[in-house]
Design a protein around this motif. Sequence first.
Motif, mmCIF file in Angstrom:
data_model
loop_
_atom_site.group_PDB
_atom_site.id
_atom_site.type_symbol
_atom_site.label_atom_id
_atom_site.label_comp_id
_atom_site.label_asym_id
_atom_site.label_seq_id
_atom_site.Cartn_x
_atom_site.Cartn_y
_atom_site.Cartn_z
ATOM 1 N N ARG A 1 0.977 -0.992 -0.572
ATOM 2 C CA ARG A 1 0.066 0.145 -0.179
ATOM 3 C C ARG A 1 0.976 1.136 0.156
ATOM 4 O O ARG A 1 0.818 2.645 -0.648
ATOM 5 C CB ARG A 1 -0.957 0.278 1.094
ATOM 6 C CG ARG A 1 -1.424 1.166 1.046
ATOM 7 C CD ARG A 1 -2.921 0.844 2.576
ATOM 8 N NE ARG A 1 -3.670 -0.699 2.543
ATOM 9 C CZ ARG A 1 -3.489 -1.217 3.761
ATOM 10 N NH1 ARG A 1 -3.030 -0.726 4.901
ATOM 11 N NH2 ARG A 1 -3.949 -2.503 3.768
ATOM 12 N N ILE A 2 2.159 1.165 0.712
ATOM 13 C CA ILE A 2 2.730 2.764 1.378
ATOM 14 C C ILE A 2 3.257 2.374 -0.460
ATOM 15 O O ILE A 2 3.427 3.715 -1.322
ATOM 16 C CB ILE A 2 3.827 2.213 2.017
ATOM 17 C CG1 ILE A 2 2.976 2.306 3.559
ATOM 18 C CG2 ILE A 2 4.116 3.438 1.703
ATOM 19 C CD1 ILE A 2 3.744 2.406 4.337
ATOM 20 N N PHE A 3 4.097 1.336 -0.629
ATOM 21 C CA PHE A 3 4.596 1.363 -2.040
ATOM 22 C C PHE A 3 4.183 1.621 -3.592
ATOM 23 O O PHE A 3 4.450 1.803 -4.602
ATOM 24 C CB PHE A 3 5.783 0.032 -3.028
ATOM 25 C CG PHE A 3 6.745 -0.011 -1.797
ATOM 26 C CD1 PHE A 3 7.740 1.130 -1.833
ATOM 27 C CD2 PHE A 3 7.142 -1.059 -1.122
ATOM 28 C CE1 PHE A 3 8.998 0.852 -1.461
ATOM 29 C CE2 PHE A 3 8.268 -1.243 -0.275
ATOM 30 C CZ PHE A 3 9.643 -0.265 -0.522
ATOM 31 N N SER A 4 2.403 1.602 -3.481
ATOM 32 C CA SER A 4 1.752 1.846 -4.650
ATOM 33 C C SER A 4 1.322 4.010 -3.932
ATOM 34 O O SER A 4 1.180 4.656 -4.945
ATOM 35 C CB SER A 4 0.599 1.163 -4.508
ATOM 36 O OG SER A 4 0.642 0.237 -4.902
ATOM 37 N N ALA A 5 1.358 4.043 -2.895
ATOM 38 C CA ALA A 5 0.677 5.488 -2.348
ATOM 39 C C ALA A 5 1.492 6.341 -3.006
ATOM 40 O O ALA A 5 1.319 7.412 -2.971
ATOM 41 C CB ALA A 5 -0.086 5.821 -1.345
ATOM 42 N N ILE A 6 3.255 6.448 -2.436
ATOM 43 C CA ILE A 6 3.993 7.519 -2.290
ATOM 44 C C ILE A 6 4.271 7.309 -4.518
ATOM 45 O O ILE A 6 3.910 8.571 -4.238
ATOM 46 C CB ILE A 6 5.466 7.184 -1.362
ATOM 47 C CG1 ILE A 6 5.104 6.837 0.017
ATOM 48 C CG2 ILE A 6 6.330 7.968 -2.420
ATOM 49 C CD1 ILE A 6 5.879 6.691 0.710
ATOM 50 N N PRO A 7 4.039 6.935 -4.908
ATOM 51 C CA PRO A 7 4.007 7.310 -6.063
ATOM 52 C C PRO A 7 2.805 7.344 -6.819
ATOM 53 O O PRO A 7 2.706 8.240 -8.156
ATOM 54 C CB PRO A 7 4.665 5.236 -7.276
ATOM 55 C CG PRO A 7 4.948 4.539 -6.000
ATOM 56 C CD PRO A 7 4.616 5.531 -5.004
ATOM 57 N N ALA A 8 1.906 7.082 -6.713
ATOM 58 C CA ALA A 8 0.551 8.148 -6.937
ATOM 59 C C ALA A 8 0.885 9.560 -7.259
ATOM 60 O O ALA A 8 0.637 10.226 -7.687
ATOM 61 C CB ALA A 8 -0.372 7.416 -6.650
ATOM 62 N N VAL A 9 1.054 9.674 -5.718
ATOM 63 C CA VAL A 9 1.120 11.337 -5.157
ATOM 64 C C VAL A 9 2.425 11.402 -6.350
ATOM 65 O O VAL A 9 1.763 12.992 -7.197
ATOM 66 C CB VAL A 9 1.694 12.039 -4.112
ATOM 67 C CG1 VAL A 9 1.743 13.178 -4.189
ATOM 68 C CG2 VAL A 9 0.528 12.126 -2.806
ATOM 69 N N LEU A 10 3.122 11.223 -6.348
ATOM 70 C CA LEU A 10 4.107 11.870 -7.372
ATOM 71 C C LEU A 10 4.163 11.231 -9.039
ATOM 72 O O LEU A 10 4.508 12.405 -9.750
ATOM 73 C CB LEU A 10 5.609 10.863 -7.207
ATOM 74 C CG LEU A 10 6.793 11.589 -6.426
ATOM 75 C CD1 LEU A 10 7.953 10.547 -5.730
ATOM 76 C CD2 LEU A 10 6.221 13.120 -5.852
ATOM 77 N N LEU A 11 3.100 10.970 -9.087
ATOM 78 C CA LEU A 11 2.675 10.468 -10.585
ATOM 79 C C LEU A 11 1.719 12.202 -10.784
ATOM 80 O O LEU A 11 1.619 12.275 -12.026
ATOM 81 C CB LEU A 11 1.581 9.593 -10.954
ATOM 82 C CG LEU A 11 2.917 8.241 -10.990
ATOM 83 C CD1 LEU A 11 3.184 7.221 -10.911
ATOM 84 C CD2 LEU A 11 3.332 8.762 -12.331
ATOM 85 N N ALA A 12 0.424 12.252 -9.937
ATOM 86 C CA ALA A 12 -0.085 13.077 -9.620
ATOM 87 C C ALA A 12 0.490 14.721 -10.149
ATOM 88 O O ALA A 12 0.215 15.561 -10.597
ATOM 89 C CB ALA A 12 -1.169 13.270 -8.804
#
Length: 189
Positions: free
Chosen positions: A154-165
């Motif tokens: 979950r953490i390894f998906s959430a942090i890239p999601a913020v940077l991609l947004a």
Amino acid sequence: MEELRGGYRVLFWVVSVLCGVDLLCMASTWLPGAYTVPEWLVIGLCLAMFPAFFVAMTCSLISGAAAQLMGSRNAGRLGSYVLLLPRALKFAYAGAICLAALGVATGAGTAQDTKADASGYYYTYWDRTANPQHSVRVELTEPAYFEALKGQLRIFSAIPAVLLASSSFLVLASASASAGRTGTAPEFL
């Protein structure tokens, strides 16, 4: 959003789709039962974040959007640019950031560097209070192992999601700055 043309449009949609897939992978960790999304997909999305963010940052530097929106003297410009975004895009950015923050908050409590071998499920930590300091192995049950693995993913998906947004926002700002400079669209900045 008529300023999104050519390469900016392609980059914006690629980064937005990567962010959406990342958020779906993160949301799948909240489902009951075993983790259904393969780990290689989460790792691949995490690795894809780096070139996407680098290209978006390069676009913002080349187009002048970074100079127009960042810095202490330009704080009002960033806020006014965000207010000019279409309502659906504002909600999409706010939703992505809130979901990612919720993912990090819920994953941080259960995420450990879990491992599995022939002897069972466990995680290790460094015991600094012992003299001499040593590594301690903590045994886990199978459900606790899968919950810890889900928190870690979950953490390894959430942090890239913020940077991609953030990358998609930078691409949109770069397209606006370039369109305003070439005179093909009204200047929003």
